[in-house]
Design an enzyme around this catalytic site. Structure first.
Site, PDB file in Angstrom:
ATOM      1  N   LYS A 128       0.818  -1.216   0.000  1.00 49.02           N
ATOM      2  CA  LYS A 128       0.000   0.000   0.000  1.00 49.02           C
ATOM      3  C   LYS A 128       0.850   1.263   0.000  1.00 49.02           C
ATOM      4  CE  LYS A 128      -0.614   0.343   5.025  1.00 49.02           C
ATOM      5  NZ  LYS A 128       0.152   1.600   5.158  1.00 49.02           N
ATOM      6  N   THR A 129       1.985   1.251   0.703  1.00 51.27           N
ATOM      7  CA  THR A 129       2.836   2.447   0.720  1.00 51.27           C
ATOM      8  C   THR A 129       3.395   2.722  -0.665  1.00 51.27           C
ATOM      9  OG1 THR A 129       3.429   1.997   3.025  1.00 51.27           O
ATOM     10  CG2 THR A 129       4.812   3.552   1.820  1.00 51.27           C
ATOM     11  N   ASP A 185      -3.729   7.545   4.170  1.00 49.26           N
ATOM     12  CA  ASP A 185      -3.204   6.228   4.501  1.00 49.26           C
ATOM     13  C   ASP A 185      -3.907   5.682   5.746  1.00 49.26           C
ATOM     14  OD1 ASP A 185      -1.596   3.978   4.454  1.00 49.26           O
ATOM     15  OD2 ASP A 185       0.073   4.932   5.508  1.00 49.26           O
ATOM     16  N   GLU A 186      -3.981   4.357   5.876  1.00 45.19           N
ATOM     17  CA  GLU A 186      -4.591   3.689   7.041  1.00 45.19           C
ATOM     18  C   GLU A 186      -5.993   4.252   7.330  1.00 45.19           C
ATOM     19  OE1 GLU A 186      -3.285   1.128   8.172  1.00 45.19           O
ATOM     20  OE2 GLU A 186      -1.094   1.238   8.135  1.00 45.19           O
ATOM     21  N   GLN A 226      -7.915  -4.920   9.141  1.00 44.44           N
ATOM     22  CA  GLN A 226      -6.894  -4.513  10.102  1.00 44.44           C
ATOM     23  C   GLN A 226      -7.351  -3.334  10.957  1.00 44.44           C
ATOM     24  OE1 GLN A 226      -2.636  -4.863   8.842  1.00 44.44           O
ATOM     25  NE2 GLN A 226      -3.474  -5.015   6.775  1.00 44.44           N
ATOM     26  N   ARG A 254       1.763 -10.817  10.497  1.00 43.11           N
ATOM     27  CA  ARG A 254       3.077 -10.212  10.775  1.00 43.11           C
ATOM     28  C   ARG A 254       4.200 -11.173  10.381  1.00 43.11           C
ATOM     29  NH1 ARG A 254       1.626  -5.954   9.824  1.00 43.11           N
ATOM     30  NH2 ARG A 254      -0.254  -7.090   9.280  1.00 43.11           N
TER      31      ARG A 254
END
Length: 764
Positions: free
Chosen positions: A51-52, A237-238, A268, A617
């Site tokens: 995503k970044t 973002d997020e 998330q 993770r």
């Protein structure tokens, strides 16, 4: 930074260059998101899907290929670290071009806006920002002004509640309308005075940066429109972590052009306790009727097995948009699943597996994730004993936590009345009306007479140096401290801790001081009591000083603090991180999912998302564990495996071999190093070490049938312990809660057991 208002509109540069650096290395879904031309865009970015990269390369594409001036682009995220990383990557893509657009956090963006236009709502450009200490000092002063009663909410608790009210966009008047209890009325009064004081001082706190910007936009729509016109492209973002104020800011800044690109993952969303609203991302397409949605489903982080398992768990949630993650990575190893007899054995298994896996991955590439901070105690003790380096991430270590230090201070003062440091810490903790004035008098007496503070207190009361009310409260404290010292001569340490918690009503104190977090703090208290019970069971000779020595050794982090090691953290702290090897411990009902989440489907779904975050993770190895019994307030409590484990396809799991803590470490009183693992041959052999053969049970002299005991624990009786199995009672001492049994267990030898804290079954 958003520049002064401009009237000229950008001129787009025609067809995009296929060879542009802004499009390099993108998969089809990422390319579609990066090159989306205009209008609202929802990018559902699964864990590890890049995503970044999409955000940074979209900014570069808009500048290099579409011709949008970077000064008309705004990108917001949640942390300074994420913002700095985003800016660095954009600068690398743009090369010689200067990045003039705003890339930062929501709060820093609002600060820029208020510095420029805050005077419109009575906030001059030179306003101060109060940090947490400034806020706390202000609340304390207000409480003195209102003459708040003793035993009420603490300044820290009130500050936290004011923050929650602001993030819910509740004014002091709103809170006052809902004030039906004395605590709520006090909150409303303090909140109103706090708000007035900030305005008189031309100051804002951290929450005000968001809420006052919303006030500015509501009261002056022309200002909001001006910023929206200059924000031609907004990237967020997020987005799943946005709260109500942030949602409104996004709406306001994208109102004119409608070019808003939000990137997030509803699977998330795990910060509802901070005000994050899942509906913001779920209803984005409803809020923006012409929105386009693109799913990033290719994962670049984890093995196929890990992705399948995590996807199988989160697919049971109802409140989600839906994604199916896939990867070109190898399937990888199966997921280890360990069924531990108890939480101590679970911690030993983690240490054993970490040692084995260290042959392939360094300790720095491993992480142990747990649901609550209290779970770190067992892990820390075992890792310290085995000299496995570790670091606690996002939290202080167990024995450095405030509530643990409080209770240890009571024990230290009980063991040594000359411990002035412990006296100062607990004489008014929890609050018992012994304030700074009284303590100052005692300090003076102690200095003059050259005695400890406990003796100075006795002397001050005898000499009438204190007001009658203060003397009475101090006398009560001293008398109780004396009785605690008498108890310590024959009562187990766990019983002393019970006495402190019950007598001080410590659980209620934590609820007052840490609004909304008291139960989690109390879990640390219960973990400390469990540690005291384990000390009794594992040591040949037990005493209060022996337990304090043990905790002091565990707390010695000088060597480990200078080197990295296995990362230990709660799942919430792990968000945004990744490791080649991840352990998730405590996967049990009433722990993960957390018992406070059992009241609604919505709460359970957030717990399931939390489990999904934990699992994703891991890059290469994922190891899961649960304990059949876990100590709570010293007692072994049975727990069923977490429902989330049953949602993982069985074909993806590899059941691990059980182990025992006794065989791995021996007694705590010994100084032996860990058993040599060089000849174990395989990880399975390493995990399956058996305890050393126990010595034969001592012979009970033939005195005829023992007299039955009213409690059923008669000498010679056979009992079953949930952890040590079958055993025979050899001796008993004390009574009631202080009763201590000496029991010889078939596989573990003789142990000192406290029946008040352990579920023993007497065999018929």
């Amino acid at each position: 930074m958003i520049p002064p208002e401009q009237t000229d509109q950008p001129v787009y540069s025609g067809a995009q260059a296929e060879s542009s650096a802004s499009l390099a290395g993108l998969n089809p879904a990422q390319l579609e998101a990066v090159t989306h031309r205009s209008g609202p865009l929802l990018v559902l970015a699964g864990a590890g899907s890049g995503k970044t990269r999409v955000i940074t390369q979209r900014i570069a594409h808009l500048v290099l290929d579409v011709g949008v001036p970077s000064s008309r682009i705004v990108a917001v995220t949640f942390t300074n670290k994420a913002a700095a990383e985003m800016r660095e990557r954009v600068e690398a893509l743009l090369g010689a071009r200067r990045v003039e657009g705003w890339i930062g956090t929501f709060h820093s963006l609002c600060l820029r806006i208020l510095r420029r236009d805050g005077e419109r709502i009575g906030l001059s450009s030179g306003f101060n920002i109060y940090d947490s200490d400034d806020q706390l000092a202000l609340v304390k002063r207000i409480l003195k002004d209102v003459d708040a009663p003793d035993g009420g909410p603490t300044p820290r608790s009130l500050r936290s509640r004011i923050s929650r009210a602001k993030n819910a966009l509740q004014t002091p008047e709103d809170v006052a309308k809902q004030a039906f209890t004395s605590t709520r009325k006090l909150l409303a009064d303090v909140y109103a005075r706090y708000d007035q004081a900030l305005r008189r001082a031309n100051a804002v706190d951290f929450d005000d940066l968001l809420t006052r910007t919303i006030d500015l936009f509501r009261e002056h729509p022309e200002v909001a429109r001006g910023y929206s016109e200059r924000c031609e492209h907004l990237l967020v973002d997020e987005y799943q972590d946005t709260n109500r104020p942030q949602y409104l800011l996004v709406r306001a800044l994208s109102a004119v052009h409608g070019n808003v690109c939000v990137v997030g993952d509803e699977d998330q969303c795990i910060y509802r306790f901070r005000g994050a609203e899942l509906r913001n991302i779920l209803e984005f397409e409803t809020d923006h009727g012409d929105a386009r949605a693109i799913r990033l489903e290719q994962n670049y982080r984890s093995t196929g097995t890990i992705l399948r398992a995590a996807g199988a768990v989160v697919s049971n949630n109802r409140l989600r948009k839906g994604k199916t993650l896939w990867t070109e990575n190898p399937a990888g190893d199966k997921i280890d699943l360990h069924d531990a007899p108890d939480d101590r054995s679970e911690a030993v298994w983690v240490a054993q597996r970490a040692e084995t896996l260290e042959n392939r991955w360094s300790y720095e590439k491993m992480a142990v994730l747990y649901r609550t901070n209290a779970q770190s105690r067992q892990l820390e003790e075992i890792f310290l004993r085995e000299q496995i380096p570790y670091q606690i991430v996002g939290s202080v270590q167990f024995y450095a936590r405030k509530e643990v230090k409080d209770l240890l201070a009571y024990l230290k003062l009980t063991a040594n009345r000359a411990d002035d440091v412990s006296f100062r810490r607990i004489v008014n903790t929890p609050t018992r009306g012994i304030g700074s004035t009284t303590l100052n008098i005692l300090e003076h007496v102690a200095r003059t007479a050259r005695v400890c503070l406990m003796d100075a207190a006795e002397y001050a009361i005898e000499q009438g140096s204190l007001p009658a009310r203060s003397a009475g409260k101090l006398r009560a404290f001293l008398d109780w401290a004396g009785r605690l010292a008498e108890m310590s001569e024959d009562a187990p340490t766990a019983r002393l801790l019970d006495e402190v918690v019950e007598r001080t009503d410590y659980e209620a104190y934590l609820d007052r001081v840490y609004a909304g977090l008291g139960s989690e703090r109390m879990e640390n208290v219960r973990a400390l009591i469990s540690g005291a019970v384990e000390y009794e069971e594992e040591s040949e000779e037990t005493s209060l000083l022996g337990f304090l020595d043990r905790t002091a050794l565990v707390n010695d982090q000088d060597d480990l603090g200078r080197r990295p090691g296995v990362s230990m953290m709660t799942v919430h702290c792990a968000k945004g991180l990744e490791f080649p090897v991840v352990f998730i411990v405590g996967l049990e009902e009433n722990l993960f999912p957390h018992p406070m989440s059992s009241g609604s489907d919505e709460d359970i779904e957030e717990e399931r998302r939390l489990c999904y975050v934990a699992m994703t993770r891991a890059r290469e190895r994922l190891l899961l564990s649960h304990a059949q019994f876990r100590r709570t307030q010293g007692s072994l409590t049975p727990n069923a495996p977490s429902r989330f484990l049953s949602e993982i396809p069985e074909a993806l799991l590899e059941c691990a071999v059980p182990s025992t803590s006794q065989g791995f470490f021996g007694d705590w009183s010994t100084n032996n190093r860990r058993a040599d693992s060089s000849s174990s041959g395989s990880s399975a052999a390493h995990v399956a070490r058996k305890p050393a053969a126990s010595p034969a049970p001592p012979t009970v002299p033939p005195r005829g049938p023992a007299k039955p005991s009213p409690d059923g624990f008669t000498i010679g009786k056979f009992v079953r312990h949930p952890r040590f199995g079958d055993g025979r009672i050899l001796a008993r001492e004390g009574s009631g809660k202080n009763l201590k049994l000496t029991i010889h267990f078939t596989n573990f030898g003789s142990k000192k057991i406290l029946p008040s804290y352990t579920k023993l079954q007497v065999q018929s």
